[in-house]
Enzyme design. Structure first.
Site, short mmCIF file in Angstrom:
data_model
loop_
_atom_site.label_atom_id
_atom_site.label_comp_id
_atom_site.label_asym_id
_atom_site.label_seq_id
_atom_site.Cartn_x
_atom_site.Cartn_y
_atom_site.Cartn_z
CE LYS A 10 -4.15 -2.06 1.96
NZ LYS A 10 -5.24 -1.76 3.28
CG ASP A 65 -7.52 0.42 3.51
OD1 ASP A 65 -8.43 -0.58 3.01
OD2 ASP A 65 -6.50 0.33 3.22
CB ILE A 99 -7.97 -3.92 10.01
CG1 ILE A 99 -6.80 -4.43 9.95
CG2 ILE A 99 -8.08 -2.65 10.97
CD1 ILE A 99 -6.03 -3.47 9.14
#
Length: 285
Positions: free
Chosen positions: A75, A112, A222
């Protein structure tokens, strides 16, 4: 064969790039989105290495790909690739969504944080001014900090590498109250612990002081298990008496929905998708 070839060209292609990816529920989520919205597209998984990541991304878009998702551990690495960087990616310096424009320019975005806020609010355990212990300082943690700060959260970062924590503090302190967690100096009672490490993907849990756990705390991971079982982090918290906890399946679905909107300008039904995926997991248990 010719008719099949023409049909394949009409189907839009989206891929998730990361390592690992085999555990991902994203293809099932996007199959549901496609059926619900009527948008015809194919969502696949692409396992990458540090060495071939950029090449695979480049080849995908050269060969007709219209969008992509990026997951761990890329990411942050992908941040230099897009021609245009949207607000949330510009602030976090992370990207989880790529969109190919009609002029072949690539837009980088990050959904996100939106996904996390949706799920925390959907679970009815989130309010403004929440005190958060955030475990991890990698791409996942960086992706959600800004959104938490915009809700006036007080954030403490706990990470095994102190330097990474300091970098995050410097990056985000202008947006709100964010500090390094130091066990023997911190007297805060936390409302939520968010595990933003990738430890669960490898069958382990992050190291953190268990003394922060208390009866009223909410523990959120998460990560998620494809079969619906508790993640190692949530299992640990439950064993220490925590009653309120959730995995990140809701966040996964919500961030996927915001990515879908970026590609197709249609918003799928997040809640019905969560219920559908949860029902599939229950059948596996």
């Amino acid at each position: 064969m010719l008719q099949k070839s023409i049909l394949e060209k009409k189907i839009k292609r989206v891929t998730l790039f990361g390592n690992p990816v085999k555990q991902s529920l994203s293809p099932l989520i996007h199959q549901y989105f496609s059926k619900e919205t009527g948008v015809l597209y194919q969502y696949t998984l692409c396992l990458c290495t540090e060495e071939n990541f950029f090449l695979k991304i480049s080849n995908f878009f050269k060969n007709g790909g219209i969008g992509a998702n990026i997951t761990v551990p890329f990411k942050k690495k992908i941040f230099s690739v897009p021609h245009i960087i949207n607000k949330f990616s510009r602030i976090s310096k992370t990207v989880n969504t790529l969109i190919k424009c009609s002029n072949n320019k690539i837009i980088g975005d990050n959904t996100d944080g939106l996904g996390l806020l949706y799920d925390l609010k959907n679970l009815f355990i989130f309010k403004k001014n929440t005190t958060v212990l955030l475990l991890g300082a990698g791409g996942a943690a960086t992706s959600v900090i800004y959104h938490l700060l915009m809700e006036n959260c007080l954030i403490y970062i706990s990470n095994r590498t102190l330097m990474k924590s300091k970098i995050l503090i410097k990056q985000f302190k202008k947006f709100g109250k964010i500090f390094i967690f130091e066990e023997y100096k911190c007297s805060q009672i936390f409302d939520i612990i968010i595990n933003a490490t990738s430890s669960g993907l490898y069958g382990s849990y992050p190291i953190f002081p268990l003394s922060v756990l208390h009866h009223d705390i909410f523990c959120y991971d998460i990560s998620y298990n494809k079969n619906g079982n508790l993640t190692p982090f949530l299992k640990l918290c439950k064993n220490y008496g925590v009653k309120n906890f959730s995995d990140g399946l809701g966040m996964l679905v919500a961030q996927a929905a915001y990515s879908f909107f970026a590609w197709f300008k249609i918003m799928p039904n997040i809640q019905s998708t969560i219920m559908f995926i949860r029902s599939l997991n229950e059948k596996l248990l």
